[in-house]
Design a protein around this motif. Structure first.
Motif, PDB file in Angstrom:
ATOM      1  N   MET A  71      -7.326  13.001  -0.360  1.00  0.00           N
ATOM      2  CA  MET A  71      -7.253  11.835   0.506  1.00  0.00           C
ATOM      3  C   MET A  71      -7.019  12.146   1.985  1.00  0.00           C
ATOM      4  SD  MET A  71      -7.626   8.526   0.500  1.00  0.00           S
ATOM      5  CE  MET A  71      -7.155   7.670  -1.003  1.00  0.00           C
ATOM      6  N   PRO A  72      -6.080  13.027   2.344  1.00  0.00           N
ATOM      7  CA  PRO A  72      -5.875  13.278   3.780  1.00  0.00           C
ATOM      8  C   PRO A  72      -7.143  13.770   4.475  1.00  0.00           C
ATOM      9  CG  PRO A  72      -4.049  14.164   2.521  1.00  0.00           C
ATOM     10  CD  PRO A  72      -5.093  13.772   1.524  1.00  0.00           C
ATOM     11  N   TYR A  73      -7.922  14.625   3.799  1.00  0.00           N
ATOM     12  CA  TYR A  73      -9.163  15.118   4.379  1.00  0.00           C
ATOM     13  C   TYR A  73     -10.208  14.004   4.465  1.00  0.00           C
ATOM     14  CZ  TYR A  73      -7.229  19.793   3.566  1.00  0.00           C
ATOM     15  OH  TYR A  73      -6.437  20.913   3.573  1.00  0.00           O
ATOM     16  N   MET A  74     -10.286  13.186   3.399  1.00  0.00           N
ATOM     17  CA  MET A  74     -11.263  12.105   3.374  1.00  0.00           C
ATOM     18  C   MET A  74     -11.019  11.131   4.527  1.00  0.00           C
ATOM     19  SD  MET A  74     -13.829  11.161   1.394  1.00  0.00           S
ATOM     20  CE  MET A  74     -14.770  10.740   2.863  1.00  0.00           C
ATOM     21  N   ILE A  75      -9.773  10.728   4.698  1.00  0.00           N
ATOM     22  CA  ILE A  75      -9.435   9.783   5.757  1.00  0.00           C
ATOM     23  C   ILE A  75      -9.671  10.407   7.124  1.00  0.00           C
ATOM     24  CG2 ILE A  75      -7.528   8.519   6.832  1.00  0.00           C
ATOM     25  CD1 ILE A  75      -8.594   7.198   4.319  1.00  0.00           C
ATOM     26  N   VAL A  91      -5.191   2.424  -7.902  1.00  0.00           N
ATOM     27  CA  VAL A  91      -6.182   3.132  -7.091  1.00  0.00           C
ATOM     28  C   VAL A  91      -6.472   2.366  -5.810  1.00  0.00           C
ATOM     29  CG1 VAL A  91      -8.641   3.724  -6.989  1.00  0.00           C
ATOM     30  CG2 VAL A  91      -7.271   4.439  -8.944  1.00  0.00           C
ATOM     31  N   VAL A  92      -6.637   1.061  -5.939  1.00  0.00           N
ATOM     32  CA  VAL A  92      -6.894   0.225  -4.768  1.00  0.00           C
ATOM     33  C   VAL A  92      -5.742   0.328  -3.766  1.00  0.00           C
ATOM     34  CG1 VAL A  92      -7.042  -2.166  -3.977  1.00  0.00           C
ATOM     35  CG2 VAL A  92      -8.460  -1.391  -5.886  1.00  0.00           C
ATOM     36  N   MET A  93      -4.528   0.233  -4.235  1.00  0.00           N
ATOM     37  CA  MET A  93      -3.372   0.284  -3.341  1.00  0.00           C
ATOM     38  C   MET A  93      -3.275   1.646  -2.649  1.00  0.00           C
ATOM     39  SD  MET A  93      -2.268  -2.711  -3.318  1.00  0.00           S
ATOM     40  CE  MET A  93      -0.844  -2.376  -2.264  1.00  0.00           C
ATOM     41  N   GLU A  94      -3.597   2.707  -3.375  1.00  0.00           N
ATOM     42  CA  GLU A  94      -3.596   4.040  -2.763  1.00  0.00           C
ATOM     43  C   GLU A  94      -4.572   4.084  -1.587  1.00  0.00           C
ATOM     44  OE1 GLU A  94      -4.369   8.727  -4.007  1.00  0.00           O
ATOM     45  OE2 GLU A  94      -4.826   7.119  -5.438  1.00  0.00           O
ATOM     46  N   CYS A  95      -5.756   3.503  -1.779  1.00  0.00           N
ATOM     47  CA  CYS A  95      -6.767   3.512  -0.726  1.00  0.00           C
ATOM     48  C   CYS A  95      -6.389   2.600   0.435  1.00  0.00           C
ATOM     49  CB  CYS A  95      -8.125   3.119  -1.302  1.00  0.00           C
ATOM     50  SG  CYS A  95      -8.813   4.373  -2.402  1.00  0.00           S
ATOM     51  N   LEU A  96      -5.823   1.452   0.132  1.00  0.00           N
ATOM     52  CA  LEU A  96      -5.387   0.551   1.204  1.00  0.00           C
ATOM     53  C   LEU A  96      -4.303   1.197   2.057  1.00  0.00           C
ATOM     54  CD1 LEU A  96      -5.235  -2.913  -0.623  1.00  0.00           C
ATOM     55  CD2 LEU A  96      -6.909  -2.177   1.089  1.00  0.00           C
ATOM     56  N   ARG A  97      -3.351   1.832   1.407  1.00  0.00           N
ATOM     57  CA  ARG A  97      -2.277   2.492   2.155  1.00  0.00           C
ATOM     58  C   ARG A  97      -2.817   3.647   3.000  1.00  0.00           C
ATOM     59  NH1 ARG A  97       0.963   1.219  -2.592  1.00  0.00           N
ATOM     60  NH2 ARG A  97       0.190   3.116  -3.619  1.00  0.00           N
ATOM     61  N   ALA A  98      -3.862   4.316   2.498  1.00  0.00           N
ATOM     62  CA  ALA A  98      -4.397   5.472   3.221  1.00  0.00           C
ATOM     63  C   ALA A  98      -5.236   5.080   4.428  1.00  0.00           C
ATOM     64  CB  ALA A  98      -5.244   6.324   2.272  1.00  0.00           C
ATOM     65  N   GLY A  99      -5.812   3.868   4.407  1.00  0.00           N
ATOM     66  CA  GLY A  99      -6.586   3.431   5.556  1.00  0.00           C
ATOM     67  C   GLY A  99      -8.015   3.010   5.284  1.00  0.00           C
ATOM     68  N   TYR A 100      -8.397   2.833   4.007  1.00  0.00           N
ATOM     69  CA  TYR A 100      -9.724   2.294   3.699  1.00  0.00           C
ATOM     70  C   TYR A 100      -9.832   0.888   4.285  1.00  0.00           C
ATOM     71  CZ  TYR A 100     -11.362   5.960   0.520  1.00  0.00           C
ATOM     72  OH  TYR A 100     -11.814   7.141  -0.018  1.00  0.00           O
ATOM     73  N   THR A 101     -11.029   0.557   4.781  1.00  0.00           N
ATOM     74  CA  THR A 101     -11.217  -0.737   5.447  1.00  0.00           C
ATOM     75  C   THR A 101     -12.067  -1.708   4.625  1.00  0.00           C
ATOM     76  OG1 THR A 101     -13.095   0.191   6.676  1.00  0.00           O
ATOM     77  CG2 THR A 101     -10.922   0.258   7.739  1.00  0.00           C
ATOM     78  N   SER A 102     -12.379  -1.337   3.404  1.00  0.00           N
ATOM     79  CA  SER A 102     -13.130  -2.201   2.496  1.00  0.00           C
ATOM     80  C   SER A 102     -12.878  -1.684   1.081  1.00  0.00           C
ATOM     81  CB  SER A 102     -14.623  -2.148   2.833  1.00  0.00           C
ATOM     82  OG  SER A 102     -15.384  -2.993   1.995  1.00  0.00           O
ATOM     83  N   ILE A 103     -12.805  -2.599   0.123  1.00  0.00           N
ATOM     84  CA  ILE A 103     -12.372  -2.234  -1.233  1.00  0.00           C
ATOM     85  C   ILE A 103     -13.281  -2.897  -2.272  1.00  0.00           C
ATOM     86  CG2 ILE A 103     -10.548  -2.602  -2.961  1.00  0.00           C
ATOM     87  CD1 ILE A 103      -9.772  -0.470  -0.982  1.00  0.00           C
TER      88      ILE A 103
END
Length: 280
Positions: free
Chosen positions: A59-63, A89-101
């Motif tokens: 995740m850190p690299y992806m973001i 999984v959704v919450m992990e992505c939201l916290r990391a900075g994904y802008t669409s789910i």
């Protein structure tokens, strides 16, 4: 600019009968190719990953890659989670900075699917992130999950209207004849069904499994509310083909700066072609 959400880009596409290309972001080379292709056409673009992709990349690299791409891009860029399989999984992505789910509860019974999607929508709305969800079953292979095309089933328009209304999603992925992965024969898309779904839901629709769908069918789908089109398999296939071709001609080369470059250049042309197809 910073990563943006898909709200404005999908609304404009839906209102004006074109679609935004959403491309599987499997590594840095593909991300750079997608951004270059989008810039060449002046189009907004969506980078998207499944959970297995960001777990592989970490995740850190992806973001970091997605944010760097967006900050340097001359067009708006969104980062989308494709086929999120759980609330965690959704919450992990939201916290990391994904802008669409996308939350995918399509394998659940209807009531459980609605409850899961509603829970995700409530959480995402709190930080202004739009949610996509699926109803019906799209065949093929996605994120290591396989469903035979013969066992896929189409979305019921009446149930779709209820699903969209009760979940509050921003975009909707119906099953109308596409499949993930490579097609054994040309898909027969159910445009009458798609038209009915659009009339009853009246939100941006998403075409999954667009790799291998003929350009004419992609364009026709734009008439029926499709505002986001997903491509992944074609990118992976072409990338692999170009790398194999390079090593066939240069078996002793060991510099990734050399053997990745033809693959990246080929993907830039592919991305440009797909985006142009989606512009009416």
């Amino acid at each position: 600019m910073s990563l943006v959400t898909t709200k404005e880009m999908l609304k404009d596409a839906y209102d004006n009968h074109y679609a935004i290309g959403a491309f599987g972001a499997h590594n840095l080379e593909i991300i750079k190719a997608v951004i270059a292709g989008a810039e060449a056409t002046g189009s907004p673009v969506i980078l998207q990953t499944t959970a297995s992709t960001y777990k592989y990349v970490e995740m850190p690299y992806m973001i970091a890659m997605a944010k760097a791409a967006a900050e340097q891009a001359k067009v708006p860029v969104a980062l989308h989670l494709d086929h999120g399989e759980s609330y965690d999984v959704v919450m992990e992505c939201l916290r990391a900075g994904y802008t669409s789910i996308m939350i995918d509860g399509s394998r659940l019974p209807l009531e459980e699917n609605i409850a899961l999607v509603r829970k995700v929508t409530d959480a995402a709305n709190a930080i202004n992130v739009p949610v996509e969800a699926e109803l019906g079953t799209i065949g093929g292979v996605e994120d290591d999950l396989e469903l035979e095309e013969s066992k896929a089933f189409f979305t019921d328009p009446i149930i779709a209207e209820r699903f969209v209304r009760e979940t509050g999603i921003y975009s909707f992925a119906p099953a109308f004849g596409t499949a993930h992965g490579n097609y054994k024969k040309e898909p027969k898309l159910q445009f009458d069904l798609l038209e009915e779904i659009q009339k009853l839901t009246n939100i941006p629709l998403v075409m999954h499994g667009a790799s291998g769908v003929p350009d004419a069918s992609l364009k026709k789908a734009l008439d029926y509310g499709v505002a986001k089109v997903n491509f992944s398999t074609e990118l992976k296939d072409m990338f692999a083909e170009e790398v194999r071709a390079f090593f066939k001609e240069n078996p002793n080369e060991n510099d990734p700066r050399k053997y990745f470059m033809p693959a990246r250049e080929a993907l830039i042309d592919l991305v440009k072609a797909k985006i142009v197809t989606l512009q009416k």
